[in-house]
Write a protein that holds these residues in place. Structure first.
Motif, PDB file in Angstrom:
ATOM      1  N   ASP A  18       1.289  -0.889  -0.364  1.00 47.43           N
ATOM      2  CA  ASP A  18      -0.335   0.111  -0.190  1.00 47.43           C
ATOM      3  C   ASP A  18       0.692   1.457  -0.032  1.00 47.43           C
ATOM      4  O   ASP A  18       0.433   2.410   0.398  1.00 47.43           O
ATOM      5  N   ARG A  19       1.852   1.440  -0.793  1.00 46.04           N
ATOM      6  CA  ARG A  19       2.769   2.135  -0.351  1.00 46.04           C
ATOM      7  C   ARG A  19       3.112   3.575  -1.767  1.00 46.04           C
ATOM      8  O   ARG A  19       3.085   4.609  -1.590  1.00 46.04           O
ATOM      9  N   GLY A  20       2.008   2.872  -2.202  1.00 45.81           N
ATOM     10  CA  GLY A  20       1.671   3.881  -3.408  1.00 45.81           C
ATOM     11  C   GLY A  20       0.112   3.832  -4.497  1.00 45.81           C
ATOM     12  O   GLY A  20      -0.656   2.681  -3.743  1.00 45.81           O
ATOM     13  N   ALA A  57       1.972  -7.375  -7.633  1.00 44.83           N
ATOM     14  CA  ALA A  57       2.458  -6.157  -5.321  1.00 44.83           C
ATOM     15  C   ALA A  57       1.222  -5.062  -5.997  1.00 44.83           C
ATOM     16  O   ALA A  57       1.163  -4.465  -7.290  1.00 44.83           O
ATOM     17  N   GLY A  58       0.650  -4.574  -4.891  1.00 46.69           N
ATOM     18  CA  GLY A  58      -0.407  -3.330  -4.885  1.00 46.69           C
ATOM     19  C   GLY A  58      -1.142  -3.914  -3.727  1.00 46.69           C
ATOM     20  O   GLY A  58      -1.203  -4.597  -3.435  1.00 46.69           O
ATOM     21  N   SER A  71      11.529  -1.547  -4.585  1.00 48.49           N
ATOM     22  CA  SER A  71      10.190  -0.973  -5.651  1.00 48.49           C
ATOM     23  C   SER A  71       9.372  -1.848  -5.761  1.00 48.49           C
ATOM     24  O   SER A  71       9.848  -3.038  -5.808  1.00 48.49           O
ATOM     25  N   PRO A  72       8.336  -1.266  -5.897  1.00 48.47           N
ATOM     26  CA  PRO A  72       7.522  -2.636  -6.620  1.00 48.47           C
ATOM     27  C   PRO A  72       7.871  -3.339  -7.787  1.00 48.47           C
ATOM     28  O   PRO A  72       7.396  -4.265  -7.852  1.00 48.47           O
ATOM     29  N   THR A  73       8.405  -2.669  -8.698  1.00 49.15           N
ATOM     30  CA  THR A  73       8.840  -3.507  -9.647  1.00 49.15           C
ATOM     31  C   THR A  73       9.768  -4.680  -8.917  1.00 49.15           C
ATOM     32  O   THR A  73       9.803  -5.375  -9.649  1.00 49.15           O
ATOM     33  N   SER A  74      10.950  -3.881  -8.655  1.00 41.44           N
ATOM     34  CA  SER A  74      12.110  -5.076  -7.978  1.00 41.44           C
ATOM     35  C   SER A  74      11.076  -6.285  -7.328  1.00 41.44           C
ATOM     36  O   SER A  74      11.458  -7.594  -8.028  1.00 41.44           O
ATOM     37  N   LEU A  75      10.276  -5.705  -6.497  1.00 47.20           N
ATOM     38  CA  LEU A  75      10.090  -6.238  -6.013  1.00 47.20           C
ATOM     39  C   LEU A  75       8.946  -8.010  -6.203  1.00 47.20           C
ATOM     40  O   LEU A  75       8.962  -8.995  -6.473  1.00 47.20           O
ATOM     41  N   VAL A  76       8.089  -6.762  -7.487  1.00 44.50           N
ATOM     42  CA  VAL A  76       7.148  -8.112  -8.114  1.00 44.50           C
ATOM     43  C   VAL A  76       8.138  -8.969  -9.638  1.00 44.50           C
ATOM     44  O   VAL A  76       8.013  -9.718  -9.410  1.00 44.50           O
TER      45      VAL A  76
END
Length: 312
Positions: A16-18, A108-109, A257-262
């Protein structure tokens, strides 16, 4: 994780960071190629989807990354568009790929966007993966200009020892170019270079040792590597804390970051390294000294097997 391994796996992390959701598809390169899906064909299929009038206006970012082991495709969209995204973008891709091609969806989201994609993923359950053939330890060597390169491949210990203990053991060995191994070789007057990496072999997770030595010195260097792993295992069993802290910090880097995470989540799941470690990095801190020592010992198993040494 699925009780019965399937060619389709959906992993998610509530983030939920963004205001944006990120999703990564990891597609088995070997399986896709075997079934007529070359990187160019996959890229054409994915590009046609993201450039369609129904999808392109609301995609914030997309990236195609072909690879020798897995092909990855990532998307970033607003959380509010997750449902439309799943219907317009993911459905055509999953529907086009044969159900026998292993695919991991990592997301992630916000909770609502995760639910929307989960509902779509349930429509494509895949098929049961066949039991992998046992990974045989193999040695290949080549000589050039007075040096010999030995490459040894074998089973990744994650399947038997566990993902967390194996990751921590790899961190201990691979950190800063295997310092303990290189230091031991240097102390013995041996200029050999040693590297350890992870990959897949016929769809099964494997590890690969690469040792570059002076000609005729490879057996001595490989025996020394085994001795160093034994000492490292003894130390780790007595005091594993600093290794586990280092391993935990490495896993947490995926959350930058979300992209790094997924992307990392999809890669670890697709390669058989344990996607749960990316979902919850704290799992690695629960590894015991005995488990870490056992994993370090198993990293040396392919070397012992090709040299004909008894199992410890």
């Amino acid at each position: 994780m699925n009780a019965i391994p399937s060619t389709r796996e959906h992993l998610s992390v509530q983030d939920d960071r963004g205001d944006y959701a990120a999703l990564s598809l990891a597609i088995s390169a070997e399986s896709a190629s075997d079934q007529g899906w070359s990187p160019a064909r996959l890229q054409e299929q994915l590009t046609s989807v993201v450039q369609s009038d129904a999808v392109e206006p609301w995609i914030v970012e997309h990236q195609w990354s072909p690879g020798a082991q897995i092909h990855r495709f990532q998307l970033v969209v607003p959380n509010a568009q997750a449902q439309r995204w799943s219907i317009e973008a993911l459905y055509p891709v999953l529907n086009a790929l044969p159900s026998t091609v292993p695919v991991v969806l990592a997301q992630a989201g916000a909770a609502a966007s995760i639910e929307a994609v989960s509902e779509l993923a349930e429509q494509f359950p895949g098929v049961a993966l066949p039991l992998p053939e046992p990974t045989r330890s193999m040695l290949s060597q080549r000589r050039e200009a007075g040096y010999e390169q030995s490459t040894i491949t074998g089973a990744d210990p994650a399947g038997t020892i566990g993902s967390a203990a194996t990751f921590a053991a790899l961190c201990a060995v691979m950190a800063a170019g295997a310092p303990d191994v290189q230091a031991a070789l240097k102390a013995a007057g041996d200029p050999s270079q040693v590297a350890l990496s992870r990959r897949t072999q016929h769809g099964s997770p494997s590890i690969e040792w690469t040792v570059i030595t002076r000609a005729e010195s490879s057996l001595q260097a490989l025996d020394l590597v085994l001795e160093v792993l034994t000492v490292m295992a003894q130390r780790a069993q007595a005091a594993p804390e600093h290794i586990l802290r280092f391993a935990y910090a490495n896993l947490c880097r995926a959350w930058l970051s979300p992209t790094s995470l997924v992307g990392t989540l999809a890669e670890y799941a697709a390669m058989g390294w344990g996607g749960e470690l990316i979902q919850d990095p704290a799992l690695v801190r629960n590894v015991s000294g005995a488990e870490l020592a056992q994993a370090l010992g198993q990293l040396g198993r392919p070397i012992r097997e090709v040299l004909g040494h008894p199992e410890r």
